[in-house]
Design a protein around this motif. Structure first.
Motif, PDB file in Angstrom:
ATOM      1  N   HIS A  22      -9.773  -9.965  26.813  1.00 49.11           N
ATOM      2  CA  HIS A  22      -8.472  -9.312  26.639  1.00 49.11           C
ATOM      3  C   HIS A  22      -7.414  -9.922  27.547  1.00 49.11           C
ATOM      4  O   HIS A  22      -6.257 -10.078  27.149  1.00 49.11           O
ATOM      5  CB  HIS A  22      -8.611  -7.816  26.939  1.00 49.11           C
ATOM      6  N   TYR A  23      -7.796 -10.285  28.766  1.00 50.32           N
ATOM      7  CA  TYR A  23      -6.821 -10.767  29.744  1.00 50.32           C
ATOM      8  C   TYR A  23      -6.294 -12.154  29.423  1.00 50.32           C
ATOM      9  O   TYR A  23      -5.292 -12.587  30.003  1.00 50.32           O
ATOM     10  CB  TYR A  23      -7.424 -10.702  31.150  1.00 50.32           C
ATOM     11  N   ALA A  24      -6.944 -12.855  28.480  1.00 48.52           N
ATOM     12  CA  ALA A  24      -6.394 -14.107  27.974  1.00 48.52           C
ATOM     13  C   ALA A  24      -5.713 -13.894  26.638  1.00 48.52           C
ATOM     14  O   ALA A  24      -4.558 -14.261  26.442  1.00 48.52           O
ATOM     15  CB  ALA A  24      -7.509 -15.151  27.834  1.00 48.52           C
ATOM     16  N   ASP A  25      -6.433 -13.260  25.715  1.00 47.83           N
ATOM     17  CA  ASP A  25      -5.937 -13.138  24.349  1.00 47.83           C
ATOM     18  C   ASP A  25      -4.712 -12.231  24.238  1.00 47.83           C
ATOM     19  O   ASP A  25      -3.864 -12.418  23.364  1.00 47.83           O
ATOM     20  CB  ASP A  25      -7.042 -12.615  23.436  1.00 47.83           C
ATOM     21  N   PHE A  26      -4.621 -11.240  25.121  1.00 45.56           N
ATOM     22  CA  PHE A  26      -3.495 -10.307  25.103  1.00 45.56           C
ATOM     23  C   PHE A  26      -2.714 -10.376  26.413  1.00 45.56           C
ATOM     24  O   PHE A  26      -2.247  -9.367  26.925  1.00 45.56           O
ATOM     25  CB  PHE A  26      -3.996  -8.883  24.819  1.00 45.56           C
ATOM     26  N   ASP A  27      -2.577 -11.584  26.904  1.00 41.77           N
ATOM     27  CA  ASP A  27      -1.888 -11.826  28.172  1.00 41.77           C
ATOM     28  C   ASP A  27      -0.473 -11.247  28.176  1.00 41.77           C
ATOM     29  O   ASP A  27      -0.028 -10.657  29.168  1.00 41.77           O
ATOM     30  CB  ASP A  27      -1.840 -13.331  28.440  1.00 41.77           C
ATOM     31  N   VAL A  28       0.232 -11.389  27.069  1.00 46.78           N
ATOM     32  CA  VAL A  28       1.606 -10.880  26.992  1.00 46.78           C
ATOM     33  C   VAL A  28       1.634  -9.364  27.184  1.00 46.78           C
ATOM     34  O   VAL A  28       2.458  -8.825  27.929  1.00 46.78           O
ATOM     35  CB  VAL A  28       2.261 -11.260  25.650  1.00 46.78           C
ATOM     36  N   GLN A  29       0.720  -8.664  26.511  1.00 49.54           N
ATOM     37  CA  GLN A  29       0.647  -7.213  26.646  1.00 49.54           C
ATOM     38  C   GLN A  29       0.265  -6.806  28.067  1.00 49.54           C
ATOM     39  O   GLN A  29       0.844  -5.875  28.634  1.00 49.54           O
ATOM     40  CB  GLN A  29      -0.380  -6.652  25.661  1.00 49.54           C
ATOM     41  N   SER A  47     -11.321 -16.552  31.182  1.00 53.05           N
ATOM     42  CA  SER A  47     -10.071 -16.010  30.642  1.00 53.05           C
ATOM     43  C   SER A  47      -8.882 -16.347  31.539  1.00 53.05           C
ATOM     44  O   SER A  47      -7.798 -16.678  31.052  1.00 53.05           O
ATOM     45  CB  SER A  47     -10.179 -14.492  30.477  1.00 53.05           C
ATOM     46  N   PHE A  48      -9.084 -16.262  32.856  1.00 49.02           N
ATOM     47  CA  PHE A  48      -7.998 -16.567  33.789  1.00 49.02           C
ATOM     48  C   PHE A  48      -7.692 -18.062  33.824  1.00 49.02           C
ATOM     49  O   PHE A  48      -6.528 -18.464  33.898  1.00 49.02           O
ATOM     50  CB  PHE A  48      -8.363 -16.108  35.198  1.00 49.02           C
ATOM     51  N   ASP A  49      -8.737 -18.885  33.784  1.00 50.40           N
ATOM     52  CA  ASP A  49      -8.565 -20.328  33.985  1.00 50.40           C
ATOM     53  C   ASP A  49      -8.314 -21.096  32.694  1.00 50.40           C
ATOM     54  O   ASP A  49      -7.721 -22.171  32.720  1.00 50.40           O
ATOM     55  CB  ASP A  49      -9.803 -20.911  34.680  1.00 50.40           C
ATOM     56  N   GLN A  50      -8.782 -20.554  31.552  1.00 51.80           N
ATOM     57  CA  GLN A  50      -8.635 -21.248  30.272  1.00 51.80           C
ATOM     58  C   GLN A  50      -8.066 -20.302  29.204  1.00 51.80           C
ATOM     59  O   GLN A  50      -8.648 -20.157  28.117  1.00 51.80           O
ATOM     60  CB  GLN A  50     -10.001 -21.787  29.809  1.00 51.80           C
ATOM     61  N   PRO A  51      -6.934 -19.672  29.471  1.00 56.39           N
ATOM     62  CA  PRO A  51      -6.425 -18.666  28.529  1.00 56.39           C
ATOM     63  C   PRO A  51      -6.088 -19.226  27.153  1.00 56.39           C
ATOM     64  O   PRO A  51      -6.286 -18.555  26.138  1.00 56.39           O
ATOM     65  CB  PRO A  51      -5.172 -18.128  29.232  1.00 56.39           C
ATOM     66  N   LEU A  52      -5.590 -20.453  27.089  1.00 57.16           N
ATOM     67  CA  LEU A  52      -5.215 -21.002  25.782  1.00 57.16           C
ATOM     68  C   LEU A  52      -6.445 -21.330  24.938  1.00 57.16           C
ATOM     69  O   LEU A  52      -6.418 -21.169  23.717  1.00 57.16           O
ATOM     70  CB  LEU A  52      -4.349 -22.251  25.969  1.00 57.16           C
ATOM     71  N   LEU A  53      -7.526 -21.765  25.576  1.00 58.03           N
ATOM     72  CA  LEU A  53      -8.762 -21.999  24.832  1.00 58.03           C
ATOM     73  C   LEU A  53      -9.305 -20.690  24.269  1.00 58.03           C
ATOM     74  O   LEU A  53      -9.799 -20.630  23.138  1.00 58.03           O
ATOM     75  CB  LEU A  53      -9.817 -22.654  25.728  1.00 58.03           C
ATOM     76  N   SER A  54      -9.210 -19.635  25.071  1.00 64.39           N
ATOM     77  CA  SER A  54      -9.652 -18.323  24.601  1.00 64.39           C
ATOM     78  C   SER A  54      -8.802 -17.871  23.415  1.00 64.39           C
ATOM     79  O   SER A  54      -9.323 -17.348  22.422  1.00 64.39           O
ATOM     80  CB  SER A  54      -9.574 -17.300  25.730  1.00 64.39           C
TER      81      SER A  54
END
Length: 213
Positions: free
Chosen positions: A166-173, A100-107
């Motif tokens: 969650h830490y990738a998919d809802f990064d903005v939140q 999630s931290f390293d590949q957030p856009l793929l997630s």
């Protein structure tokens, strides 16, 4: 107009990686239907004709990227039934968070595909479902042996997926709530420690400092 001189300086593997990264960004933002080969080409600093020299189609590129996520997450399963449950679970959570931290856009791309109905994913989900089934067998054995508390293994596994992704998919939140501006790094160590502790306590285990590190 594409800079032909700049293109000539890139090797084929570099161009392919630029296409891959451009596609990930476009698919994560717009999904398969919203992304266009023109927008992918522009991000990769190619003309549309040059892009099609390297890819079969937008759809084929999309499937290839999704398959990569499925393959990665399938490898990150756990099946060490004789291992220490706390260590096995902590290691699994850490690997999921690292993705999630390293590949957030793929997630996000994967999540968007699911939200839109998973029309493409349905055909390639057999492998992760099989690996998940192996994880369920491990959890069930641990429950039967009294090594973790009685729980619903399927829900427990999906809760892990939900929290770690969650830490990738809802990064903005996450950034809004934690007051971390875009571009600034999240406190990974803090998040890892809390999520690992949350998961282990949830199944009746006490994490060691090694588990939390």
């Amino acid at each position: 107009m594409v800079n032909e001189r700049k293109l000539a300086k890139r090797s084929r593997p570099e161009i392919q990686e630029d296409i891959r990264q451009a596609a990930i960004q476009e698919f994560a933002l717009h999904g398969l239907r919203g992304a266009t080969t023109q927008s992918i080409a522009e991000r990769a600093q190619l003309s549309k004709a040059q892009l099609h020299y390297y890819i079969e189609s937008k759809e084929a590129l999309y499937v290839e990227l999704l398959q990569g996520v499925v393959d990665e997450w399938s490898r990150e399963s756990f099946g060490q039934r004789d291992g220490d449950p706390a260590h096995v679970l902590a290691s699994y959570v850490k690997r999921k968070l690292a993705f999630s931290f390293d590949q957030p856009l793929l997630s996000k791309m994967f999540a968007n595909e699911l939200i839109s109905g998973a029309e493409v994913l349905r055909s390639i989900l057999t492998q992760p479902r099989t690996r998940a089934g192996q994880a369920i067998q491990t959890l069930t054995q641990w429950i039967d042996e009294g090594r973790i508390r009685a729980l619903d293994p399927w829900l427990f596994l999906m809760h892990i997926w939900a929290v770690t992704q969650h830490y990738a998919d809802f990064d903005v939140q996450v950034r809004f709530m934690m007051r971390v501006r875009a571009g600034q790094p999240l406190d990974r160590a803090r998040i890892v420690r809390e999520v690992v502790a949350f998961v282990l306590h949830g199944c009746g285990l006490t994490p060691s400092e090694d588990d939390l590190a």
